[in-house]
Design a protein around this motif. Structure first.
Motif, mmCIF file in Angstrom:
data_model
loop_
_atom_site.group_PDB
_atom_site.id
_atom_site.type_symbol
_atom_site.label_atom_id
_atom_site.label_comp_id
_atom_site.label_asym_id
_atom_site.label_seq_id
_atom_site.Cartn_x
_atom_site.Cartn_y
_atom_site.Cartn_z
ATOM 1 N N CYS A 91 7.587 11.996 -20.527
ATOM 2 C CA CYS A 91 7.253 12.294 -19.041
ATOM 3 C C CYS A 91 6.962 11.180 -18.009
ATOM 4 C CB CYS A 91 6.584 13.535 -18.958
ATOM 5 S SG CYS A 91 7.184 15.053 -19.808
ATOM 6 N N GLU A 92 5.553 10.705 -18.538
ATOM 7 C CA GLU A 92 5.012 9.582 -17.798
ATOM 8 C C GLU A 92 6.015 8.346 -17.708
ATOM 9 O OE1 GLU A 92 1.199 8.892 -19.476
ATOM 10 O OE2 GLU A 92 0.426 10.598 -19.261
ATOM 11 N N LYS A 93 6.583 8.042 -18.662
ATOM 12 C CA LYS A 93 7.438 6.823 -18.517
ATOM 13 C C LYS A 93 8.780 7.242 -17.276
ATOM 14 C CE LYS A 93 10.336 4.160 -21.678
ATOM 15 N NZ LYS A 93 11.803 4.672 -21.876
ATOM 16 N N TYR A 94 9.070 8.655 -17.469
ATOM 17 C CA TYR A 94 10.191 8.682 -16.629
ATOM 18 C C TYR A 94 9.678 8.655 -15.223
ATOM 19 C CZ TYR A 94 14.491 10.805 -14.817
ATOM 20 O OH TYR A 94 15.509 10.941 -13.860
ATOM 21 N N GLU A 95 8.456 9.301 -14.886
ATOM 22 C CA GLU A 95 8.021 8.997 -13.394
ATOM 23 C C GLU A 95 7.827 7.693 -13.115
ATOM 24 O OE1 GLU A 95 6.142 11.269 -11.286
ATOM 25 O OE2 GLU A 95 6.931 13.005 -11.840
ATOM 26 N N GLY A 96 7.337 7.042 -14.104
ATOM 27 C CA GLY A 96 7.185 5.383 -13.935
ATOM 28 C C GLY A 96 8.525 4.682 -13.649
ATOM 29 N N GLU A 97 9.580 5.075 -14.310
ATOM 30 C CA GLU A 97 10.838 4.654 -13.748
ATOM 31 C C GLU A 97 11.518 4.808 -12.642
ATOM 32 O OE1 GLU A 97 12.154 4.290 -18.520
ATOM 33 O OE2 GLU A 97 13.205 5.846 -17.367
ATOM 34 N N LEU A 98 11.172 6.065 -12.031
ATOM 35 C CA LEU A 98 11.527 6.693 -10.894
ATOM 36 C C LEU A 98 10.878 6.073 -9.816
ATOM 37 C CD1 LEU A 98 11.965 10.562 -11.261
ATOM 38 C CD2 LEU A 98 13.835 8.927 -11.213
ATOM 39 N N ALA A 99 9.760 5.839 -9.803
ATOM 40 C CA ALA A 99 8.965 5.054 -8.772
ATOM 41 C C ALA A 99 9.356 3.437 -8.810
ATOM 42 C CB ALA A 99 7.446 5.132 -9.207
ATOM 43 N N PHE A 105 21.883 4.426 -15.387
ATOM 44 C CA PHE A 105 21.649 5.809 -15.603
ATOM 45 C C PHE A 105 20.135 6.216 -16.180
ATOM 46 C CE2 PHE A 105 22.717 9.841 -18.251
ATOM 47 C CZ PHE A 105 21.971 10.705 -17.418
ATOM 48 N N LEU A 106 19.364 6.611 -15.288
ATOM 49 C CA LEU A 106 17.774 7.043 -15.884
ATOM 50 C C LEU A 106 17.979 8.421 -16.091
ATOM 51 C CD1 LEU A 106 15.707 5.117 -12.704
ATOM 52 C CD2 LEU A 106 16.043 4.448 -15.134
ATOM 53 N N GLY A 107 16.867 8.695 -17.120
ATOM 54 C CA GLY A 107 16.664 10.044 -17.481
ATOM 55 C C GLY A 107 15.396 9.957 -18.485
ATOM 56 N N PRO A 108 14.814 11.383 -18.824
ATOM 57 C CA PRO A 108 13.717 11.443 -19.691
ATOM 58 C C PRO A 108 14.377 11.676 -21.110
ATOM 59 C CG PRO A 108 14.133 13.546 -18.740
ATOM 60 C CD PRO A 108 15.120 12.376 -18.038
ATOM 61 N N ASP A 109 13.456 11.276 -22.377
ATOM 62 C CA ASP A 109 13.930 11.254 -23.651
ATOM 63 C C ASP A 109 13.509 12.574 -24.100
ATOM 64 O OD1 ASP A 109 14.768 10.975 -26.209
ATOM 65 O OD2 ASP A 109 13.575 9.026 -26.369
ATOM 66 N N GLY A 110 14.481 13.566 -24.185
ATOM 67 C CA GLY A 110 14.210 15.074 -24.855
ATOM 68 C C GLY A 110 13.903 14.860 -26.052
ATOM 69 N N SER A 111 14.362 13.770 -26.825
ATOM 70 C CA SER A 111 13.939 13.704 -28.321
ATOM 71 C C SER A 111 13.079 12.723 -28.860
ATOM 72 C CB SER A 111 15.592 13.206 -28.927
ATOM 73 O OG SER A 111 15.589 11.973 -28.599
ATOM 74 N N ALA A 112 12.146 12.592 -27.789
ATOM 75 C CA ALA A 112 11.011 11.475 -28.030
ATOM 76 C C ALA A 112 9.777 12.338 -29.001
ATOM 77 C CB ALA A 112 10.271 11.300 -26.521
ATOM 78 N N GLU A 113 9.355 11.784 -29.670
ATOM 79 C CA GLU A 113 8.243 12.253 -30.625
ATOM 80 C C GLU A 113 6.962 12.612 -29.670
ATOM 81 O OE1 GLU A 113 6.641 11.161 -34.271
ATOM 82 O OE2 GLU A 113 8.858 11.973 -34.606
ATOM 83 N N ASP A 114 6.664 11.577 -28.645
ATOM 84 C CA ASP A 114 5.697 12.018 -27.781
ATOM 85 C C ASP A 114 6.331 12.332 -26.434
ATOM 86 O OD1 ASP A 114 3.443 11.907 -25.985
ATOM 87 O OD2 ASP A 114 2.461 10.309 -27.087
#
Ligand code: GLP
Length: 261
Positions: A113-121, A99-108
């Motif tokens: 957001c960039e990490k999640y785009e990279g994971e989807l690709a 299960f992939l998803g963006p981390d809404g509790s991240a400091e940065d």
């Protein structure tokens, strides 16, 4: 764009679940993009029922999130990660690692957001993205006037969306976060098949603008008009504003069986 009008929410859930099951039979590790909100719940229940009945093997399916609130503590029951774990990942018996998803509790948040785009690709892209629609025409959390080329990023919710979602926060709009991470419209358009599901009269106007209105950032869901494989599944109530409803009905009735959705 194909528009399929079904009698009610249960029939819509069954049709979309069967489309997902059919994909998983052809591609067992397909990446399924899932949405939150009340509308997709019948899909998840129907898919879990098919898996339980042995009609489809979902054990290798991969799941990814469309959007997420920013600022809720990790594990908050209304974070979209928690909702998808509860409604999709656990009922399908999937390991959380799928299960992939963006981390809404991240400091940065920008980095998240960039990490999640990279994971989807890196995952090879989304095979089927299920979408709901907001009463203001948003998809994911892309509010009106989102760039039609947008990527995963921070967005600010409209008051209307926060009011619509207050029911998940004890009816208190002040508890609904202002900020979210959402896949951008450009990101969503990269999925190989988009399935937008809308039920109930409250969605009729947004559906009519999406399907029959002009392509416009004011109605983010109208971006589906640009996608080569977009399916809009609506019940009779959500279809009630469509001028071409009779055409859509006859096109679906006479559709060659092999074409599926
Ligand atoms: C939220 C989600 C959307 C969803 C919308 C509609 O805003 N971010 O992805 O489509 O709610 O929800 P519902 O299906 O409950 O009307």
């Amino acid at each position: 764009m194909e528009v399929v009008i079904v009698p009610d929410a249960g029939a819509a859930g069954e049709l979309v679940a069967e489309t997902m099951a059919d994909l998983l039979r052809r591609k067992p590790d397909a990446l399924l993009g899932v949405a939150t909100g009340s509308t997709p719940l019948p899909v998840y229940r129907a898919l879990a029922a098919k898996a339980a009945a042995g009609a489809v093997d979902t054990s290798r399916a991969r799941i990814c999130q469309l959007d997420e609130y920013v600022g809720l503590p990790a594990g908050h029951p209304e974070s979209y990660r928690s909702v998808i774990l509860r409604e999709v990942v656990e009922p399908l018996g999937l390991d959380e690692a799928r299960f992939l998803g963006p981390d809404g509790s991240a400091e940065d948040i920008r980095a998240a957001c960039e990490k999640y785009e990279g994971e989807l690709a890196a995952a090879g892209g989304v095979d089927l993205q299920l979408l709901g629609i907001g009463t203001d025409g948003h998809i994911g959390f892309n509010e009106p006037c989102s760039s039609l080329a947008s990527r995963t990023r921070l967005k600010t919710l409209t008051r209307q969306t926060r009011a619509d979602n207050a029911r998940f926060f004890g009816g208190d709009i002040d508890q609904v976060p202002h900020h979210v991470i959402t896949q951008g419209i450009g990101t969503i358009l990269e999925a190989r098949h988009l399935v937008l599901l809308a039920t109930g009269e409250g969605k009729a106007e947004a559906v009519a603008q999406t399907v029959e209105g002009p392509l416009s950032a004011l109605v983010p869901a109208s971006a589906l008009q640009m996608h080569p494989h977009a399916t809009v599944v609506v019940d009779e109530a959500a279809a009630s504003g469509l001028k071409l409803a009779d055409y859509f009905r006859s096109a679906y009735e006479t559709k060659p069986h092999w074409q599926k959705l």
